[in-house]
Design an enzyme around this catalytic site. Sequence first.
Site, PDB file in Angstrom:
ATOM      1  N   GLU A 165      40.831  30.001  17.778  1.00  0.00           N
ATOM      2  CA  GLU A 165      40.994  29.012  16.712  1.00  0.00           C
ATOM      3  C   GLU A 165      39.702  28.295  16.312  1.00  0.00           C
ATOM      4  OE1 GLU A 165      44.162  26.324  17.693  1.00  0.00           O
ATOM      5  OE2 GLU A 165      45.647  27.914  17.743  1.00  0.00           O
ATOM      6  N   GLU A 353      49.460  33.335  20.093  1.00  0.00           N
ATOM      7  CA  GLU A 353      50.167  32.102  20.490  1.00  0.00           C
ATOM      8  C   GLU A 353      51.286  31.834  19.501  1.00  0.00           C
ATOM      9  OE1 GLU A 353      47.882  28.462  20.957  1.00  0.00           O
ATOM     10  OE2 GLU A 353      46.285  29.584  21.951  1.00  0.00           O
TER      11      GLU A 353
HETATM   12  C1  BGC Z   1      45.765  25.978  21.017  1.00  0.00           C
HETATM   13  C2  BGC Z   1      46.387  25.609  22.347  1.00  0.00           C
HETATM   14  C3  BGC Z   1      47.324  24.452  22.163  1.00  0.00           C
HETATM   15  C4  BGC Z   1      48.433  24.883  21.232  1.00  0.00           C
HETATM   16  C5  BGC Z   1      49.476  23.830  20.938  1.00  0.00           C
HETATM   17  C6  BGC Z   1      46.692  25.888  19.863  1.00  0.00           C
HETATM   18  O1  BGC Z   1      46.098  25.152  18.849  1.00  0.00           O
HETATM   19  O2  BGC Z   1      45.104  27.192  21.101  1.00  0.00           O
HETATM   20  O3  BGC Z   1      45.354  25.346  23.252  1.00  0.00           O
HETATM   21  O4  BGC Z   1      47.822  23.948  23.356  1.00  0.00           O
HETATM   22  O5  BGC Z   1      47.911  25.294  20.017  1.00  0.00           O
HETATM   23  O6  BGC Z   1      48.934  22.765  20.238  1.00  0.00           O
END
Ligand code: BGC
Length: 447
Positions: A165, A353
């Site tokens: 990110e 993610e």
């Molecule tokens: C990040 C994580 C974070 C997740 C939830 C992403 O922006 O890579 O490190 O915990 O989102 O906010």
Amino acid sequence: MNKTKFPASFLWGTATAAYQIEGAGSEDGRTPCIWDQFAAIPGKVYEAHNGDVACDHYHRYKDDIKLIAELGFKAYRFSIAWPRIFPEKGKLNPKGIEFYANLLKELKKYEIMPAVTIYHWDLPLWIHEEGGWTNRQTVEYFKEFASVLFEHFGEDVPMWITHNEPWCASFLSYGLGVHAPGHTDWNEATAAAHHILLSHGEAVRLYREMGYKHQIGITLNLTYQHPATGSEEDRMAAGRADGFTNRWFLDPVFKGQYPEDMMEVFEKQNVSFDFIHEGDLALISIPCDFLGINYYTRNIVRNNPDDLFLGGESVRGTGSHTDMDWEVYPEGLYILLTRLKAEYTDLPIYITENGAAYADNEVISGTVHDDERVEYFRLHLNAVGKFIENGGDAAGYFCWSFMDNYEWSFGYSKRFGIVYVNYETQERLPKLSAYWLQDVMAANTIE
Ligand code: BGC
């Protein structure tokens, strides 16, 4: 009910990041990173929580990996703490290498595929003191870091993610001041973004030059920017928001150029762009093997001429919201995936993610009944399934996160885990969503 069947090769994984779980903040030679410093500034992080102890994963990694295996994951995405590997300028720390070598050994034991993020925001303080990502020299430090990792782990890691990110590591950190180091300067923010992207390009080139043949790519966080109405003004406003969160990163990586409309926006903020050197964009757009995307929510945008930066404002959606107050909007994931394929790339896309925070503290009969998280996963996996059914190449899905952890400026107040962590005892307890995912992965299908 519809069934979504995933391809046999679909990679099921779970994800974490070093600062969020490891703890052992000053053990075995690790020195502070920007988050250690930032967390100590009053008002920056919820109750000044920091990563000193976190989930104590540094000492408990064997049990954690065993649990990942028991839950049936084929892959585990984690990041490497830069200040463990280079606690000081030019000083490689063998203890840091040893920790990740042991972690990889443990994963191998259970045949879990490692997906390694090189940078997930824990910039060593010594680099920050020289200007951090605003300084072009940091690209060189990153190259040195990456080369050491490739040298030691290149054969054992089939999937490398250069950066997690870049939008957060640059705009949120140097422009909006929400993440470490908490600066608010668009010249710094755009320079940081550029250097992060450049360091990605350098790392990919280095990886190829060193002769490795596995996969390397980058993970971008993309937000679907949804116009509040069909009006031309709102659509334009959403387009600018899209330029800010999505195109500013996608265009250089896939088209070798920055979007012109956004350059104009930044010029109005007195950004001079003299940090862009000849040849930089060619390197930034060096071909990768995959694209990683992190998706959580949409943003609804309404035109607002009073906003002198992007001329827009966010409108709260009517769908259900998570504990982060992020709207659950799985359709946005489908729309983004489809657009990536149409406008940017045919490369395999991994959802590196996707997940949700809920205030699920209550343990009943030995588990946490996080039905809302199950529903969140179900809806988003359906969106991925729909993309695949329509010919899209979504190659894998990593739920965020394996366990509750340090949620940056929210400290430990937000729980994203599929495994509950009792921070008093460090006990781990799989939530209902972990067992639900276990079933889905075993069947490779969702109802
Ligand atoms: C990040 C994580 C974070 C997740 C939830 C992403 O922006 O890579 O490190 O915990 O989102 O906010």
